[in-house]
Design a protein around this motif. Structure first.
Motif, short mmCIF file in Angstrom:
data_model
loop_
_atom_site.label_atom_id
_atom_site.label_comp_id
_atom_site.label_asym_id
_atom_site.label_seq_id
_atom_site.Cartn_x
_atom_site.Cartn_y
_atom_site.Cartn_z
N VAL A 1 4.38 0.63 8.83
CA VAL A 1 3.57 1.28 10.03
C VAL A 1 3.24 0.16 11.07
O VAL A 1 3.34 0.57 12.33
CB VAL A 1 2.37 1.64 9.22
CG1 VAL A 1 1.22 2.04 10.36
CG2 VAL A 1 2.41 2.73 8.30
N ALA A 2 3.27 -1.12 10.74
CA ALA A 2 3.11 -2.03 11.79
C ALA A 2 4.40 -2.07 12.80
O ALA A 2 4.40 -2.00 14.05
CB ALA A 2 2.69 -3.45 11.06
N GLY A 3 5.48 -2.02 12.04
CA GLY A 3 6.55 -1.87 12.94
C GLY A 3 6.73 -0.85 13.94
O GLY A 3 7.47 -0.81 14.88
N ALA A 4 6.41 0.56 13.36
CA ALA A 4 6.36 1.55 14.12
C ALA A 4 5.54 1.38 15.51
O ALA A 4 5.96 1.92 16.41
CB ALA A 4 6.03 2.85 13.37
N ILE A 5 4.41 0.80 15.33
CA ILE A 5 3.51 0.65 16.44
C ILE A 5 3.80 -0.57 17.07
O ILE A 5 3.82 -0.34 18.70
CB ILE A 5 1.91 0.36 15.75
CG1 ILE A 5 1.56 1.37 14.93
CG2 ILE A 5 1.30 0.03 17.04
CD1 ILE A 5 0.23 1.05 14.25
N LEU A 6 4.61 -1.57 16.57
CA LEU A 6 4.92 -2.77 17.51
C LEU A 6 6.12 -2.64 18.34
O LEU A 6 6.40 -3.60 19.18
CB LEU A 6 4.66 -4.04 16.54
CG LEU A 6 3.29 -4.30 16.13
CD1 LEU A 6 3.24 -5.51 15.19
CD2 LEU A 6 2.38 -4.56 17.29
N PHE A 7 6.92 -1.49 18.04
CA PHE A 7 8.25 -1.64 18.70
C PHE A 7 8.00 -1.38 20.23
O PHE A 7 8.79 -1.67 21.19
CB PHE A 7 9.09 -0.29 18.36
CG PHE A 7 10.11 -0.96 17.06
CD1 PHE A 7 11.13 -2.02 17.46
CD2 PHE A 7 9.86 -0.32 15.81
CE1 PHE A 7 11.80 -2.32 16.45
CE2 PHE A 7 10.99 -0.64 14.92
CZ PHE A 7 11.73 -2.02 15.33
N PHE A 8 7.01 -0.80 20.61
CA PHE A 8 6.71 -0.44 22.08
C PHE A 8 6.36 -1.96 22.82
O PHE A 8 6.98 -1.92 23.73
CB PHE A 8 5.59 0.27 22.12
CG PHE A 8 5.92 1.89 21.87
CD1 PHE A 8 6.79 2.86 22.39
CD2 PHE A 8 5.68 2.45 20.32
CE1 PHE A 8 7.09 4.24 22.04
CE2 PHE A 8 6.09 3.50 19.78
CZ PHE A 8 6.63 4.53 20.68
#
Length: 435
Positions: A308-315
């Motif tokens: 979930v952290a990766g999903a958010i932080l790609f932006f």
């Protein structure tokens, strides 16, 4: 089980994994920065880059074939024996890449030979990490299984660190002409050094006591795939979903980010290479820490947090890359490639080492992990490059795609059974015996 025994198994597993990731990281870096000019010369640099990244993907499509074959043999003859086979395949293919003729010398035969050797590399890599992780985990106790299973992932960082460092060194000290002529070959030839070290160390390690005990009690599985699905049920497809985020969070920052920085941002190559070196140095601490957290709080929870952290932080990741500022770029790479990625890698290793019954564990781990690796890890640099092109140089489509994939991983992980496979099977057998 003595500490010395666990230490030997873990070191042997980690050194071999370092060789695998040295070869794979080296190829990924070369595919982004060198191989387009050497093997795919064309007037259109985008076509050359996509062609080179396609060969990177080919190695991943060979991984499930090699992984399943080696996994089946590993469940029949043991983990240790198969790890010698993977060492030989990885080392031989990498050294031969280092002596290949160029496109200018032999024409289309050059990229054809490159593809063939990349396939051999993929066949070996397909069974290496799973076998190394299982050998380490099955030599450990239950309370430290997550930690021990995760430590071979440190080999990923070590191999990638050495590969990127050597590549950066030759790229920095040689002229562009010398580097393209022969300098890029030296890191591939040095693969033989790691392979000899890993071979010697693995000679001193016994096979998995868990596997050996089960084989002595029940014998060899005659139909591994039928038995795998019979014992594992929905664990296999859910494990495939659970393997998505580790691939996205590994290969997009370590491979495609280098291409993006060079071709879209216009940053010098050294910025991305130094960032990868920094990120991999930190992995020497963050990977075992994530393994310890998996033992303490549960691997499922740690995997979902990382995904979930990766999903958010790609932006913000791509926004930071777009600055082209070294410190900001390095922070972005550490954020995704170290922190988010390591939470998923360590928890994946911990869950995989107990998710399947020991009799079919090697087969099941390679099957579920490597098919996802081929479909996701091998294609993500190519897909990301294509999505950036479709977005007219903007990475927003890449961000949306990667975020969606990481969320799918989190959902698949949530629905994985929490009971260990061996405990379930032994419980069912006990019930049958008392009827």
């Amino acid at each position: 089980m003595t500490r010395a025994r666990i230490k030997r198994a873990t070191i042997a597993s980690t050194v071999g994994t370092a060789l695998e990731w040295y070869d794979f990281s080296l190829y990924g870096t070369a595919a982004a920065l060198v191989l387009p000019a050497v093997f795919f010369p064309t007037a259109d640099p985008v076509v050359a880059t996509l062609s080179s990244l396609a060969t990177f993907a080919i190695g991943f499509f060979a991984r499930p074939v090699g992984g399943v074959l080696i996994g089946v043999l590993g469940d029949r003859f043991g983990r240790r024996q198969m790890l010698f086979v993977t060492l030989l395949l990885m080392a031989a293919s990498s050294v031969l890449i280092g002596v290949l003729p160029t496109y200018a010398q032999v024409g289309v035969l050059a990229p054809a030979l490159l593809v063939f050797l990349r396939i051999l590399q993929g066949l070996g890599a397909g069974g290496e990490y799973a076998g190394a992780m299982l050998l380490s985990a099955e030599h450990s106790g239950k309370t430290t299984r997550g930690l021990n299973a995760s430590i071979p992932s440190v080999g990923n960082a070590m191999g990638s660190l050495v590969a990127t460092g050597i590549f950066f060194l030759f790229e920095a000290v040689l002229s562009d002409e010398a580097f393209l002529a022969w300098g890029w070959r030296v890191p591939f030839l040095l693969s033989i050094v790691l392979s000899i070290a890993a071979f010697i160390i693995r000679l001193k390690v016994e096979d998995s006591p868990e596997f050996t005990r089960e084989m002595n009690l029940r014998g060899v599985v005659r139909m591994p795939f039928r038995t795998m699905f019979k014992l594992s049920g929905r664990r296999v497809p859910l494990a495939m979903l659970m393997s998505i985020a580790p691939n996205i969070l590994s290969y997009l920052p370590s491979v495609y980010a280098l291409t993006y920085l060079a071709s879209t941002v216009g940053a010098p190559a050294w910025i991305g290479l130094v960032g990868i070196i920094i990120a991999n140095l930190l992995k020497l601490v963050t990977v075992p820490t994530a393994g310890w957290l998996s033992d303490k709080f549960g691997a499922r929870r740690i995997m979902m947090i990382g995904s979930v952290a990766g999903a958010i932080l790609f932006f913000p990741f791509f926004f930071m890359l777009d600055t082209g500022t070294p410190l900001v770029v390095w922070a972005a790479l550490v954020m995704i490639f170290t922190l988010c990625c390591d939470l998923t890698l360590a928890s994946q290793a911990s869950m995989m080492s107990t998710l399947f019954h020991v009799r079919v564990r090697y087969t099941a781990v390679t099957f579920s992990r490597e098919i996802t690796g081929a479909l996701v890890g091998g294609t993500i640099p190519f897909v990301a490059a294509w999505l950036t092109s479709v977005g007219s140089g903007s990475p927003w489509l890449v961000c949306v795609f990667c975020a969606a994939m990481c969320l799918i991983c989190a959902v698949g992980t949530y629905f994985l059974p929490s009971t260990e496979a061996d405990d379930e099977v032994h419980s069912e057998e006990s019930v049958r015996q008392h009827r």
